[in-house]
Each structure stands twice: as structure tokens, then as C-alpha cells.
Design an enzyme around this catalytic site. Structure first.
Site, PDB file in Angstrom:
ATOM      1  N   CYS A   2       0.774  -1.149  -0.033  1.00 62.37           N
ATOM      2  CA  CYS A   2      -0.022  -0.083   0.067  1.00 62.37           C
ATOM      3  C   CYS A   2       0.966   0.961  -0.203  1.00 62.37           C
ATOM      4  O   CYS A   2       1.947   1.090   0.548  1.00 62.37           O
ATOM      5  CB  CYS A   2      -0.952   0.056   1.187  1.00 62.37           C
ATOM      6  SG  CYS A   2      -2.165  -1.190   1.325  1.00 62.37           S
ATOM      7  N   ARG A  27       5.625  -0.632  -4.689  1.00 58.50           N
ATOM      8  CA  ARG A  27       5.262  -1.302  -3.396  1.00 58.50           C
ATOM      9  C   ARG A  27       4.019  -2.346  -3.790  1.00 58.50           C
ATOM     10  O   ARG A  27       3.857  -3.170  -2.999  1.00 58.50           O
ATOM     11  CB  ARG A  27       4.701  -0.394  -2.586  1.00 58.50           C
ATOM     12  CG  ARG A  27       5.654   0.864  -2.027  1.00 58.50           C
ATOM     13  CD  ARG A  27       4.987   1.753  -1.403  1.00 58.50           C
ATOM     14  NE  ARG A  27       4.538   1.536  -0.145  1.00 58.50           N
ATOM     15  CZ  ARG A  27       5.080   1.842   1.195  1.00 58.50           C
ATOM     16  NH1 ARG A  27       6.340   2.658   0.977  1.00 58.50           N
ATOM     17  NH2 ARG A  27       4.585   1.460   2.061  1.00 58.50           N
ATOM     18  N   TRP A  75      -3.012  -2.610  -1.610  1.00 53.88           N
ATOM     19  CA  TRP A  75      -2.772  -4.014  -1.645  1.00 53.88           C
ATOM     20  C   TRP A  75      -3.415  -4.914  -0.733  1.00 53.88           C
ATOM     21  O   TRP A  75      -3.297  -4.628   0.556  1.00 53.88           O
ATOM     22  CB  TRP A  75      -1.072  -4.187  -1.364  1.00 53.88           C
ATOM     23  CG  TRP A  75      -0.587  -5.754  -1.856  1.00 53.88           C
ATOM     24  CD1 TRP A  75      -0.142  -5.781  -3.272  1.00 53.88           C
ATOM     25  CD2 TRP A  75      -0.632  -6.828  -1.227  1.00 53.88           C
ATOM     26  NE1 TRP A  75      -0.014  -7.101  -3.231  1.00 53.88           N
ATOM     27  CE2 TRP A  75       0.106  -7.693  -1.927  1.00 53.88           C
ATOM     28  CE3 TRP A  75      -0.662  -7.088   0.120  1.00 53.88           C
ATOM     29  CZ2 TRP A  75       0.385  -8.902  -1.645  1.00 53.88           C
ATOM     30  CZ3 TRP A  75      -0.268  -8.313   0.688  1.00 53.88           C
ATOM     31  CH2 TRP A  75       0.064  -9.324  -0.230  1.00 53.88           C
ATOM     32  N   ASN A 101      -2.331   2.352   5.563  1.00 54.64           N
ATOM     33  CA  ASN A 101      -1.340   1.068   5.437  1.00 54.64           C
ATOM     34  C   ASN A 101      -1.231   0.487   6.867  1.00 54.64           C
ATOM     35  O   ASN A 101      -1.287   1.193   7.938  1.00 54.64           O
ATOM     36  CB  ASN A 101      -0.186   1.830   5.392  1.00 54.64           C
ATOM     37  CG  ASN A 101       0.013   2.219   3.836  1.00 54.64           C
ATOM     38  OD1 ASN A 101      -0.925   2.397   3.034  1.00 54.64           O
ATOM     39  ND2 ASN A 101       1.155   2.977   3.482  1.00 54.64           N
ATOM     40  N   GLY A 102      -1.428  -0.841   6.684  1.00 54.73           N
ATOM     41  CA  GLY A 102      -1.251  -1.512   8.131  1.00 54.73           C
ATOM     42  C   GLY A 102      -2.425  -2.462   8.116  1.00 54.73           C
ATOM     43  O   GLY A 102      -3.406  -2.725   7.406  1.00 54.73           O
ATOM     44  N   GLU A 483      15.385 -25.674   0.116  1.00 52.26           N
ATOM     45  CA  GLU A 483      15.164 -24.085  -0.176  1.00 52.26           C
ATOM     46  C   GLU A 483      16.472 -23.462  -0.280  1.00 52.26           C
ATOM     47  O   GLU A 483      16.653 -22.533  -1.327  1.00 52.26           O
ATOM     48  CB  GLU A 483      14.221 -23.592   0.763  1.00 52.26           C
ATOM     49  CG  GLU A 483      14.113 -21.873   0.672  1.00 52.26           C
ATOM     50  CD  GLU A 483      13.246 -21.542  -0.509  1.00 52.26           C
ATOM     51  OE1 GLU A 483      12.985 -22.563  -1.169  1.00 52.26           O
ATOM     52  OE2 GLU A 483      13.167 -20.487  -1.001  1.00 52.26           O
ATOM     53  N   LYS A 487      17.647 -21.395  -3.699  1.00 60.00           N
ATOM     54  CA  LYS A 487      18.001 -19.992  -3.771  1.00 60.00           C
ATOM     55  C   LYS A 487      19.146 -19.777  -4.589  1.00 60.00           C
ATOM     56  O   LYS A 487      19.295 -18.780  -5.296  1.00 60.00           O
ATOM     57  CB  LYS A 487      17.927 -19.403  -2.315  1.00 60.00           C
ATOM     58  CG  LYS A 487      16.742 -19.187  -1.706  1.00 60.00           C
ATOM     59  CD  LYS A 487      15.990 -17.909  -1.729  1.00 60.00           C
ATOM     60  CE  LYS A 487      15.187 -18.213  -3.047  1.00 60.00           C
ATOM     61  NZ  LYS A 487      13.667 -18.931  -2.700  1.00 60.00           N
ATOM     62  N   GLU A 490      18.934 -20.627  -8.503  1.00 56.12           N
ATOM     63  CA  GLU A 490      17.989 -19.796  -9.208  1.00 56.12           C
ATOM     64  C   GLU A 490      18.585 -18.407  -9.566  1.00 56.12           C
ATOM     65  O   GLU A 490      18.378 -17.760 -10.793  1.00 56.12           O
ATOM     66  CB  GLU A 490      16.605 -19.625  -8.796  1.00 56.12           C
ATOM     67  CG  GLU A 490      16.560 -19.139  -7.342  1.00 56.12           C
ATOM     68  CD  GLU A 490      15.212 -19.301  -7.115  1.00 56.12           C
ATOM     69  OE1 GLU A 490      13.919 -19.474  -7.738  1.00 56.12           O
ATOM     70  OE2 GLU A 490      14.540 -19.081  -5.702  1.00 56.12           O
ATOM     71  N   HIS A 506      24.805 -42.811  -0.949  1.00 57.29           N
ATOM     72  CA  HIS A 506      24.154 -43.694  -1.967  1.00 57.29           C
ATOM     73  C   HIS A 506      24.429 -43.483  -3.143  1.00 57.29           C
ATOM     74  O   HIS A 506      23.336 -43.725  -4.007  1.00 57.29           O
ATOM     75  CB  HIS A 506      22.893 -44.125  -1.287  1.00 57.29           C
ATOM     76  CG  HIS A 506      22.702 -44.837  -0.110  1.00 57.29           C
ATOM     77  ND1 HIS A 506      22.978 -46.022   0.205  1.00 57.29           N
ATOM     78  CD2 HIS A 506      22.333 -44.290   1.256  1.00 57.29           C
ATOM     79  CE1 HIS A 506      22.936 -46.370   1.681  1.00 57.29           C
ATOM     80  NE2 HIS A 506      22.316 -45.360   1.934  1.00 57.29           N
ATOM     81  N   LYS A 606       8.019 -14.599 -11.861  1.00 58.87           N
ATOM     82  CA  LYS A 606       7.433 -14.849 -10.497  1.00 58.87           C
ATOM     83  C   LYS A 606       6.212 -15.455 -10.308  1.00 58.87           C
ATOM     84  O   LYS A 606       6.072 -16.267  -9.169  1.00 58.87           O
ATOM     85  CB  LYS A 606       7.146 -13.137 -10.028  1.00 58.87           C
ATOM     86  CG  LYS A 606       6.674 -12.970  -8.570  1.00 58.87           C
ATOM     87  CD  LYS A 606       7.934 -13.004  -7.785  1.00 58.87           C
ATOM     88  CE  LYS A 606       7.514 -13.006  -6.372  1.00 58.87           C
ATOM     89  NZ  LYS A 606       8.368 -13.678  -5.537  1.00 58.87           N
TER      90      LYS A 606
END
Ligand code: G6P
Length: 611
Positions: A2, A27, A75, A101-102, A483, A487, A490, A506, A606
Site C-alpha cells: 500500500c 510497492r 494491496w 496502510n497496515g 530451499e 535460492k 536460481e 548412496h 514470479k
């Protein structure tokens, strides 16, 4: 997340506000709006979607002209993205217009109270309670009304307010969400960050929590909660505008990594009341009988969200003793899945638009399963087609490589597992309370890990020209390794793989040669000794080992590995939230040193809306 801008001065506010909103577009937002005081009344224009939709609408409203106005890019958090839910939000009488905002955490109880008084609500937002409260409290003294609102609401907010009866002033206040006042000549501004106004003035006043600014064209007065006027320093900022959009960071990825404590607070805090995990704001409608009937949990997701699912399997099974399957969504559809009315499907997605996850959910629903999704983007397709949604209030994520969305998804998993265990009496009350305490402590622990940023940057200098990296771990450390490895590959294009530490021998251990980097995760005390054995196995084949563990194991860690990263301790269940952060930073700095396009890595998107 926002954006707010407000203007009072000698110019026509409308184009200035739109210009300011454009600067705040980075934003992320899904609707926008303006309210302008025409001298006689407040006129509002709002539109769902991008700013051009609002601009087109404004062309048809020539009367929207005045020297005072507020504007917002929203948002969505509470209430889907729509014209009705976009800001400015008007009070029932139309006397107040508010941008926010919030999150107002206690808005449900306030709304219930106001509904009983006959107040009509037009939006699904938490913000509307602020507009309605102002209407009730205002008797000609704006400062008193605003302070009464501060005393009533809980949560985080940056608020810009205009009142139809006060054509010469703009009101601003904040708590745990940034808001500045821009100081001009014959004109002044409010904004959620300086990006929106820096082309017009570089002199700003930073508001502190619970301070109220009454801003006129030629004066700015700031009061504390006791209505005492206070003097504030005017700060001259000296940035280039592009840097400001990333709050001074070079990339969105590092900005989002650093935002994680805040994102975690936003996800957890509103859901803990009086020592209990609650999903009241999520409209969660799984009854105790529904929970009792669940005999299997099936997690569906892609990419990093799938990795959250891998952590979740350990957590759900340990806490609930209910069997859990984790499936890559693109595979689920073609495997004749065994799900039925007693299966709880948990779908995890940042964007809420990933085509494979969406298709897998539909398949599961056709088989009778109940779908609970964990999603970041409000009103997205996955959220809409699920039976229940828990939003991760991480804010918009712009870098392709996810960081804060992953972290907030983990938090929802911790909360959900403990919530279900408590409802089903499968956890004793002391343990449950200690998990709730751990959840509340998590943001500050993540903050602590982030303080190691510089040492991880220094470490990265040793490895940025690596060709192959192996990540190993056991239990949830293995899931976090998945992960960490993703990261790294990518964004830096270094080949990396993650293995359960005991499985490497193994086959894959044949790839280890002198100098191959092995990143070993050993954050679980009970498995530390086993990890030491696995580290010794790779060391014996020439690997260079970077060990991620807790301070408690420092002596042994230093004796077996070449490099160490230490993280603080929290309950084993929540260690993934602390372990992942150095791995994000490590990947970021390696990619940085290699000069990669960090926020937009090659070949990646994305939001993947193709199957
Ligand atoms: C893409 C993104 C990943 C993300 C995955 C799933 O591949 O680059 O960061 O984890 O999609 O996306 P979702 O929006 O469903 O979490």
C-alpha cells in the site's frame, strides 16, 4: 505494501496525487483511489487495477479539483481487491475520508460494536472502522477525535485523513507503519515514503508512533497522545529517486530479506490473542468435528512453496500424528491421487495464481477433499477457489526469488499445526504455551540472524566462483536445504543440489572432490551427532564444509568444518525460520559478486500461470 500520499497547497491536488501514486507503484497494489476537497465537499474516485484505470476515470470527473487531497494504492489484506474496498474509505456520513496502510487487529470487535449502533459499513476493510469512529467522535475538535481513535484501535497503521468540514487541513498519524510529512513552500505533503514526494521536496519530518500531524498549506503542527504540541526535526534527504524505491537497497531481494521480521509480525501477531492461536480474521470454518474427521493431510504446491510443504510434513506429523503427503502440484494431477472427504488439502502459494497448484486443487476438490490454502495475494484464483484461506500478510513480493513469502508461509504452518493440535487435544497446554511464546519471539530472533549480514557477505567471497554445491541436512534441516539450494541456483546459476545427509553416500558422494563446497545444516540438537558423522564422510573425500548450526555446538562445529555460521536457538519446530535466512543471504551475496540480475534471474517468472 500500500502507498499513501496527501497534499495541501496552492496547486491542483489531483495530478500531483496521481504522480505521487505512480512513484509508489513499486510497492505493489491492486486498486487505487483519491479524495479531493473541492472547497465544498469531498469528492472521491477509485478504480480496481492499475493506475491508468484510475486516471481514465478521473478524466470523466472534471469537478475533482481542489488544493487538498489524499490518495492511496491498496494491496488487499482485508477484503478482496475491488472498487468498494479500495481507499479512500468514507465514513457513513461522508464527512471523513481515510487512507490506511497496515492492519487494524481489533477491527472485528469494533465493527460489531458499531453495527449495533446502526452504523452501516460499505466495505469489507478493517480501515472502515477508523472512518466510522472519527464520525462518531468528532464534535468540532479534530485532535481529540483522532486521539480517541488511537486509544480505541490496535495494530499497525499509517493514516491520512481529510474532513469535509475542514477544507484547509490534512491529518496524519502512524503506529508501526511508516509515514512522513513533506515540508514544502506554501505546500506540504504526507507520504508513506519519500519516493512519492522527493521530486517536490526533500525536507521531511518522520512521524513517530502515536504522534498526530495537523498539516496546513503554511504550517505543520505535531502533537503527542496527550495533545501536547511537540517540536520535530526537519531532515533533508539526499537520495536518488530509484534507490528510494528499494528503500536504499540495491535489489528488491535484499530489501525483502530484511523485511522478514516485519512480515512475520504481520502474519503472526493478529492471530495470537490471550496466549491462543486464533484464525478469527480468516473466517476459518473448520469445526471440531471437521478436524476430527481428517485422517490425512495432503500438501500441494510448487517451487519454494513446495519446500515449505516439506517442512510442514515433519511438523504436522510430529504435532498431530496425522499422515501427511507432500506433492509437487504438477505431478499430483497425473498420479491417480488418493484423497477423499476425510482429506485436508493444504495448498501453499505466494501468488495464488500458479496454474499447476490451481489445477491440482480443482482435482482434489472433485475427489471430495476440503481445501485450505495459504496464500499471499488476496483475492487470487487459489484463494477464491479454496474452502478456507489463511493469508500470509507478507506484503507484495517483487523479487522473483521468494524470501519473505516463504518465511511467512512457514509461520502459518507452525500456527496451523498447533491450532489443530490444541483443538484436538493432542498437545499439552504447557507445550502449546511455549510454542505460542516461541512464535511471538520469532521476529526478534530473525532480526538477530539478519545482523550477521556482513559476515555472510564476507563468506560469500570465498565461494562465488564455485561450480557445484551440495546442501545436506536431516529432518527439517533437509527441507530447508532444499530451499537454500534452490535460492543459490536460481539467482547465481551455480549448480547445487540438496540431499538428506544420510543419503549422500548412496551415490552422490561420488561427485565430491577436493574443494567441493558442502553446506551442512545441523540445527536440530537431537541429530547433531549424526550430522557430524556425515560431515566427516564428505571431509574425508576432500569437501570444503560450511556448517550452519547453533552457538551451543561451537566447539565441535569448529573442529569438524572449514567455515561456520551460527544462529540463535528457538524451539526445534521453528528452527527452519532461522536457518533459511543465512542461506538466502548467502545466495544473494554470491549472485551479487557474480554480477547476476538478482531480481529477475534468467528464464524465471514470479508467477507461473502456465502448466
Ligand atoms: C515460481 C517462483 C517461485 C515460487 C513458485 C511457486 O517458480 O519463481 O519463487 O516458489 O513459482 O509460486 P507460488 O506463487 O505458487 O508460491
Amino acid at each position: 505494501m500500500c502507498g499513501i500520499i496527501g497534499y495541501i497547497g496552492y496547486d491542483n491536488a489531483t495530478p500531483l496525487l496521481i504522480e505521487g501514486l505512480k512513484k509508489l507503484e513499486y510497492r505493489g497494489y491492486d486498486s487505487a483511489g483519491v479524495a479531493v476537497h473541492t472547497g465544498n465537499s469531498l469528492e472521491v474516485a477509485k478504480a480496481k487495477g492499475k493506475l491508468y484505470a484510475l486516471s481514465e476515470k478521473l478524466q470523466k470527473i472534471p469537478q475533482l479539483v481542489g488544493n487538498l487531497g489524499i490518495a492511496h494504492t491498496r494491496w488487499a489484506t482485508h477484503g478482496e481487491p475491488s472498487e468498494q474496498n479500495s481507499h479512500p474509505i468514507l465514513s457513513m456520513s461522508g464527512r471523513f475520508a481515510v487512507v490506511h496502510n497496515g492492519i487494524i487487529e481489533n477491527y472485528i470487535s469494533i465493527k460489531e460494536e458499531l453495527l449495533k449502533k446502526g452504523i452501516k459499513f460499505l466495505s469489507d476493510t478493517d480501515t472502515e472502522v477508523v472512518a466510522q469512529l472519527l464520525d462518531i467522535y468528532y464534535d468540532g475538535d479534530i485532535l481529540s477525535a483522532v486521539i480517541k481513535v488511537i486509544n480505541k484501535i490496535e495494530g499497525s497503521y499509517a493514516l491520512g485523513i481529510t474532513c469535509a468540514e475542514r477544507p484547509d487541513e490534512l491529518i496524519a498519524l502512524k503506529k508501526a507503519s511508516p509515514l512522513i510529512v513533506g515540508v514544502g513552500e506554501g505546500e506540504n505533503f504526507i507520504a508513506s515514503d519519500a519516493t512519492a514526494i522527493v521530486h517536490r521536496t526533500k525536507d521531511i519530518i518522520r512521524l513517530e508512533d502515536e504522534e498526530v500531524a495537523i498539516v496546513k498549506a503554511d504550517s505543520i503542527k505535531i502533537y503527542n497522545k496527550n495533545k501536547k504540541e511537540i517540536s520535530k526535526e526537519i531532515v533533508h534527504i539526499d537520495w536518488d529517486v530509484a534507490a528510494a524505491e528499494k528503500s536504499g537497497h540495491e535489489h528488491f531481494m535484499i530489501k525483502e530479506i530484511m523485511e522478514q521480521p516485519k512480515a512475520i509480525v504481520n502474519t503472526i501477531r493478529p492471530r495470537i490473542k490471550d496466549g491462543k492461536i486464533v484464525f478469527e480474521q480468516d473466517g476459518f470454518n473448520l469445526s471440531l468435528d471437521d478436524l476430527k474427521n481428517i485422517n490425512k493431510i495432503c500438501i500441494l504446491a510448487c517451487g519454494s512453496a513446495y519446500h515449505v510443504g516439506c517442512v510442514a510434513k515433519y511438523i504436522f506429523e510430529k504435532t498431530l500424528r496425522t499422515p501427511v503427503e507432500v506433492e509437487v502440484a504438477s505431478e499430483f494431477r497425473y498420479m491417480k491421487p488418493i484423497v477423499d472427504g476425510n482429506t485436508l488439502v493444504v495448498a501453499i502459494s505466494q501468488s495464488g495464481e500458479t496454474a499447476d497448484t490451481l489445477a491440482a486443487i480443482k482435482e482434489a476438490k472433485d475427489l471430495g477433499a476440503r481445501v485450505l490454502s495459504i496464500v499471499n495475494v488476496v483475492g487470487s484464483s487459489i484463494a477464491t477457489c479454496s474452502d478456507n484461506v489463511i493469508y500470509t500478510w507478507a506484503g507484495p513480493e517483487i523479487a522473483v526469488a521468494t524470501t519473505k513469502a516463504y518465511s511467512t508461509q512457514l509461520c502459518v504452518i507452525y500456527m496451523l499445526a498447533n491450532y489443530m493440535a490444541e483443538k484436538l487435544s493432542r498437545i499439552n497446554s504447557d507445550l502449546y504455551s511455549s510454542y505460542v511464546d516461541n512464535l511471538l519471539n520469532l521476529p526478534s530472533k530473525v532480526e538477530e540472524v539478519l545482523k550477521n549480514q556482513e559476515s555472510i557477505k564476507a563468506l560469500a567471497k570465498n565461494f562465488y566462483d564455485c561450480k557445484n554445491v551440495f546442501f545436506i541436512g536431516r529432518n527439517t534441516d533437509y527441507s530447508v536445504s532444499l530451499e537454500g539450494s534452490l535460492k543459490l541456483k536460481e539467482i547465481s546459476y551455480i549448480h547445487s543440489e540438496a540431499y538428506p545427509a544420510g543419503e549422500l553416500k548412496h551415490g552422490t558422494i561420488s561427485l565430491i572432490e577436493k574443494g567441493t563446497l558442502v553446506v551442512a545444516l545441523a540445527t536440530n540438537d537431537a541429530l547433531f551427532d549424526k550430522m557430524i558423522s556425515n560431515i566427516k564422510e564428505v571431509k574425508a573425500r576432500g569437501a570444503t564444509v560450511l556448517l550452519l548450526t547453533t552457538e551451543k555446538h561451537r566447539a565441535e562445529a569448529e573442529s569438524v568444518s572449514d567455515y561456520c555460521i551460527y544462529i540463535p536457538k528457538i524451539s526445534d519446530m521453528m528452527m527452519p525460520s532461522l536457518a533459511v535466512v543465512p542461506l538466502q543471504l548467502f545466495a544473494y551475496y554470491i549472485a551479487y559478486l557474480k554480477g547476476c540480475d538478482i531480481d529477475k534471474p534468467r528464464n524465471l517468472a514470479k508467477s507461473v500461470t502456465v502448466e
